[in-house]
Design a protein around this motif. Structure first.
Motif, mmCIF file in Angstrom:
data_model
loop_
_atom_site.group_PDB
_atom_site.id
_atom_site.type_symbol
_atom_site.label_atom_id
_atom_site.label_comp_id
_atom_site.label_asym_id
_atom_site.label_seq_id
_atom_site.Cartn_x
_atom_site.Cartn_y
_atom_site.Cartn_z
ATOM 1 N N GLU A 59 -0.244 13.543 -2.146
ATOM 2 C CA GLU A 59 -0.223 13.617 -3.602
ATOM 3 C C GLU A 59 -0.459 12.244 -4.225
ATOM 4 O OE1 GLU A 59 2.701 16.058 -5.210
ATOM 5 O OE2 GLU A 59 2.034 17.806 -4.211
ATOM 6 N N LEU A 60 0.347 11.111 -3.748
ATOM 7 C CA LEU A 60 0.505 9.864 -4.304
ATOM 8 C C LEU A 60 -0.949 9.285 -3.842
ATOM 9 C CD1 LEU A 60 1.921 7.078 -5.054
ATOM 10 C CD2 LEU A 60 2.717 6.906 -2.962
ATOM 11 N N ILE A 61 -1.353 9.407 -2.898
ATOM 12 C CA ILE A 61 -2.850 8.670 -2.711
ATOM 13 C C ILE A 61 -3.869 9.296 -3.353
ATOM 14 C CG2 ILE A 61 -4.593 8.579 -0.806
ATOM 15 C CD1 ILE A 61 -2.377 8.356 1.373
ATOM 16 N N GLU A 62 -3.655 10.572 -3.515
ATOM 17 C CA GLU A 62 -4.854 11.113 -4.336
ATOM 18 C C GLU A 62 -4.836 10.949 -6.180
ATOM 19 O OE1 GLU A 62 -6.837 15.539 -5.149
ATOM 20 O OE2 GLU A 62 -4.784 15.448 -4.512
ATOM 21 N N ALA A 63 -3.636 10.677 -6.259
ATOM 22 C CA ALA A 63 -3.279 10.320 -7.958
ATOM 23 C C ALA A 63 -3.484 8.646 -7.918
ATOM 24 C CB ALA A 63 -1.977 10.743 -8.340
ATOM 25 N N ALA A 64 -3.464 7.997 -7.015
ATOM 26 C CA ALA A 64 -3.261 6.569 -7.028
ATOM 27 C C ALA A 64 -4.494 5.999 -7.422
ATOM 28 C CB ALA A 64 -2.710 5.650 -6.065
ATOM 29 N N LYS A 65 -4.555 4.785 -8.149
ATOM 30 C CA LYS A 65 -5.966 4.111 -8.590
ATOM 31 C C LYS A 65 -6.569 3.331 -7.229
ATOM 32 C CE LYS A 65 -5.288 4.117 -13.661
ATOM 33 N NZ LYS A 65 -5.247 3.441 -14.991
ATOM 34 N N CYS A 66 -7.651 3.235 -7.147
ATOM 35 C CA CYS A 66 -8.249 2.580 -6.130
ATOM 36 C C CYS A 66 -7.747 1.093 -6.000
ATOM 37 C CB CYS A 66 -9.841 2.809 -5.972
ATOM 38 S SG CYS A 66 -10.534 4.287 -5.747
ATOM 39 N N ARG A 67 -7.806 0.728 -7.205
ATOM 40 C CA ARG A 67 -7.192 -1.038 -7.377
ATOM 41 C C ARG A 67 -6.013 -1.144 -6.836
ATOM 42 N NH1 ARG A 67 -9.216 -5.918 -6.644
ATOM 43 N NH2 ARG A 67 -7.856 -7.503 -7.644
ATOM 44 N N TRP A 68 -5.056 -0.315 -7.333
ATOM 45 C CA TRP A 68 -3.628 -0.506 -6.783
ATOM 46 C C TRP A 68 -3.411 -0.119 -5.382
ATOM 47 C CZ3 TRP A 68 -0.119 3.204 -5.197
ATOM 48 C CH2 TRP A 68 1.163 2.639 -4.980
ATOM 49 N N LEU A 69 -4.151 0.758 -4.927
ATOM 50 C CA LEU A 69 -3.794 1.359 -3.644
ATOM 51 C C LEU A 69 -4.480 0.365 -2.615
ATOM 52 C CD1 LEU A 69 -2.585 3.484 -1.702
ATOM 53 C CD2 LEU A 69 -4.721 4.795 -1.777
ATOM 54 N N LEU A 70 -5.775 -0.097 -3.046
ATOM 55 C CA LEU A 70 -6.720 -0.676 -1.799
ATOM 56 C C LEU A 70 -6.597 -2.299 -1.973
ATOM 57 C CD1 LEU A 70 -9.097 2.149 -1.222
ATOM 58 C CD2 LEU A 70 -6.923 1.649 0.280
ATOM 59 N N GLY A 71 -6.440 -2.697 -3.174
ATOM 60 C CA GLY A 71 -6.741 -4.027 -3.806
ATOM 61 C C GLY A 71 -6.198 -4.970 -2.821
ATOM 62 N N ALA A 72 -5.051 -5.132 -2.327
ATOM 63 C CA ALA A 72 -4.357 -5.861 -1.703
ATOM 64 C C ALA A 72 -3.873 -5.520 -0.101
ATOM 65 C CB ALA A 72 -3.265 -6.598 -2.249
ATOM 66 N N LEU A 73 -4.286 -4.292 0.320
ATOM 67 C CA LEU A 73 -3.861 -3.427 1.604
ATOM 68 C C LEU A 73 -4.348 -4.348 2.671
ATOM 69 C CD1 LEU A 73 -2.163 -1.293 2.588
ATOM 70 C CD2 LEU A 73 -4.207 0.004 2.427
ATOM 71 N N SER A 74 -3.552 -4.619 3.718
ATOM 72 C CA SER A 74 -3.856 -5.239 4.816
ATOM 73 C C SER A 74 -4.322 -4.159 5.748
ATOM 74 C CB SER A 74 -2.874 -6.088 5.324
ATOM 75 O OG SER A 74 -1.974 -5.503 5.812
ATOM 76 N N PRO A 75 -5.284 -4.217 6.801
ATOM 77 C CA PRO A 75 -5.495 -3.387 7.676
ATOM 78 C C PRO A 75 -4.254 -2.860 8.714
ATOM 79 C CG PRO A 75 -7.366 -5.019 7.649
ATOM 80 C CD PRO A 75 -6.317 -5.448 6.739
ATOM 81 N N PRO A 76 -3.394 -3.802 9.124
ATOM 82 C CA PRO A 76 -2.265 -3.657 9.936
ATOM 83 C C PRO A 76 -1.503 -2.500 9.136
ATOM 84 C CG PRO A 76 -2.675 -5.994 9.888
ATOM 85 C CD PRO A 76 -3.651 -5.343 8.834
ATOM 86 N N ALA A 77 -1.203 -2.640 8.009
ATOM 87 C CA ALA A 77 -0.494 -1.873 7.160
ATOM 88 C C ALA A 77 -1.242 -0.232 7.353
ATOM 89 C CB ALA A 77 -0.171 -2.137 5.841
#
Length: 500
Positions: A51-69
């Motif tokens: 539910e968190l992934i579905e509701a989160a905005k793309c910028r907040w969720l993926l903007g600074a996400l690293s591949p290892p995480a």
């Protein structure tokens, strides 16, 4: 949106300094799933994560996400829904159905999270501040683990359910779309011959589970490998020969018949899709041949059928290698080779075989070996004749597969070794006439089309025998025709006499 379970779980975790909020959450959730906790709290965390992934905005969720995480989270979710290990079964302790049911439920939950994550990544590709340059490096490392998860739960297995299989199918289709491919085969091998697909990455992940000591721990590993391999064909498969041949040999060498057949089918696919030169290099073809030859001592019909079909495609490869060796040694005579060895063993087993299932398998494949040897079948005529006579005598059920296969074998033998047939004419003619009479007199459950096929096959054998014996069969049949009152038998004899 209610995320109480996830929030309570995260509050117990120590914060990770100097990381973006989204990455902190995903890393901490992954660690929560990796810990040995009760099933119910974990299930709540997984649902809340979706539910968190579905509701989160793309910028907040993926903007600074690293591949290892993201990779750590995917690995944790995959382990959360992994089938129960079979170490208990190996010790004689069966895995309870409730464990498989729990695995199917967790797989459906994890699959739902993965689908939402892929949807978010697809949406981020068109985001003005993210796009493909940001999403590509995040998505690429997790395509392999997501593929293995999907295939693990794709088929009808003890650890899957209708819900988990539907989620796996949907996830696999989403993966193919996310990779910009049109099919699973394209996803694995690449669109063009010089393009690298994801097969190498998938095999790199499977490699540590496909060793002699580990391949039976996870019951899904062999199914993932055997389902994946057929999607990679010529000319791509030759680039991965070192990755796929050892596990195929390993699985085929098991003591369980199911695994033997699975491994032999993998070997057969490799033989059909790898150039002969690559198979002969480093004596690989000989290694495969000896592994298959040992299976010919089995008493299981499905395994024998798979092995014989595989050998029929491997023998030309071995013969070409043997021919090159003879040319190098300047030898003109053709010594006995692998095809002779296989046929000799098969004929030995056929002579004493009483199981109808095995008799049918042997008889179906025997014509191909005769065709393979051609005129060199004369090396085996004495034993082959005994097998033909024995199999023509015995009815093997409504479909008469063994008899039909033996009639085809006899036709091929006459065509290739016709100079040796006149001396065998009396015994073969007697056997064929006896079989024609038995088929005519049969009042059992044999369908009429099968009877017609048997009579037609016997008639063709008589015609071939007549041709190679300069008309002696016509002469011998004259007395039979004049004294026989059965129309069906007379019709077969008439066709032989009228043939020119």
């Amino acid at each position: 949106m209610e995320l109480s379970g996830l929030v309570r779980a995260l509050r117990r975790e120590e914060p990770l300094p100097a990381l973006p909020p989204a990455e902190q959450i995903l890393l901490r959730v992954g660690r929560l799933l990796a810990e040995g906790a009760d099933g119910a709290p974990k299930a709540g965390v997984v649902r809340d994560l979706g539910e968190l992934i579905e509701a989160a905005k793309c910028r907040w969720l993926l903007g600074a996400l690293s591949p290892p995480a993201l990779g750590e989270l995917v690995a944790a979710l995959g382990a959360y829904a992994a089938p129960p290990e079979r170490e208990g079964e190996a010790a004689g302790l069966p895995i309870h159905d409730s464990a498989h049911a729990a695995t199917a439920r967790r797989a459906a939950e994890a699959g739902s999270v993965f689908l939402r994550l892929l949807a978010k990544l697809e949406a981020a590709k068109t985001h003005e501040s993210l796009g493909v340059p940001v999403v590509g490096p995040i998505l690429r490392p997790v395509l392999g683990p997501l593929y293995i998860f999907a295939v693990t739960h794709l088929g009808e297995r003890p650890w899957t359910s209708a819900e988990s299989r539907a989620a796996a199918r949907e996830l696999l289709a989403a993966l193919v779309r996310a990779a910009g491919c049109g099919s699973v085969a394209e996803f694995l091998r690449g669109k063009e011959e010089d393009e690298e697909g994801r097969f190498a990455a998938v095999m790199g992940l499977l490699k540590q589970e496909l060793t002699k000591d580990t391949w039976k721990h996870n019951p899904a590993t062999k199914h993932v490998f055997s389902w994946t391999l057929p999607h990679v064909t010529r000319p791509w498969l030759s680039h991965h020969l070192e990755r796929v041949l050892p596990p195929s040999l390993l699985i085929s060498d098991d003591y369980q018949e199911e695994n033997k057949i699975l491994g032999v089918r993998c070997l057969h696919h490799i033989i059909l899709n790898v150039p002969a030169a690559d198979l002969c290099q480093f004596n690989r073809a000989q290694v495969v041949y000896h592994a298959l030859y040992n299976h010919l001592y089995s008493r299981e019909a499905p395994l024998i059928q798979a092995v014989l079909l595989c050998l029929l495609d491997l023998l030309p490869v071995l013969e070409r290698a043997q021919q090159r060796w003879r040319q190098q040694q300047q030898q003109l005579a053709r010594p006995t080779g692998p095809c002779d060895e296989v046929l000799q063993l098969v004929l030995t087993h056929m002579e004493a075989e009483h199981r109808l299932a095995l008799r049918r398998v042997y008889a179906r494949t025997l014509p191909a070996f005769v065709q393979r040897l051609g005129i060199l079948i004369v090396r085996h005529l004495k034993r082959l004749e005994r097998v033909i006579l024995g199999y023509l005598e015995v009815c093997d059920g409504p479909e008469e597969e063994a008899r039909l296969g033996i009639l085809e074998t006899l036709q091929c033998t006459i065509e290739h070794a016709w100079p040796r047939m006149p001396c065998r004419l009396p015994v073969l003619l007697k056997a064929l006439l006896r079989m024609i009479w038995d088929v005519h007199a049969d009042q059992g459950s044999t369908p009429e089309p099968v009877k017609a096929a048997l009579l037609q096959g016997a008639t063709e054998c008589l015609i071939l025998l007549d041709r190679c014996s300069a008309g002696r069969v016509k002469v011998l049949l004259e007395g039979v025709y004049s004294s026989c009152e059965e129309n069906r038998v007379r019709e077969c004899i008439r066709k032989v006499q009228e043939n020119t």
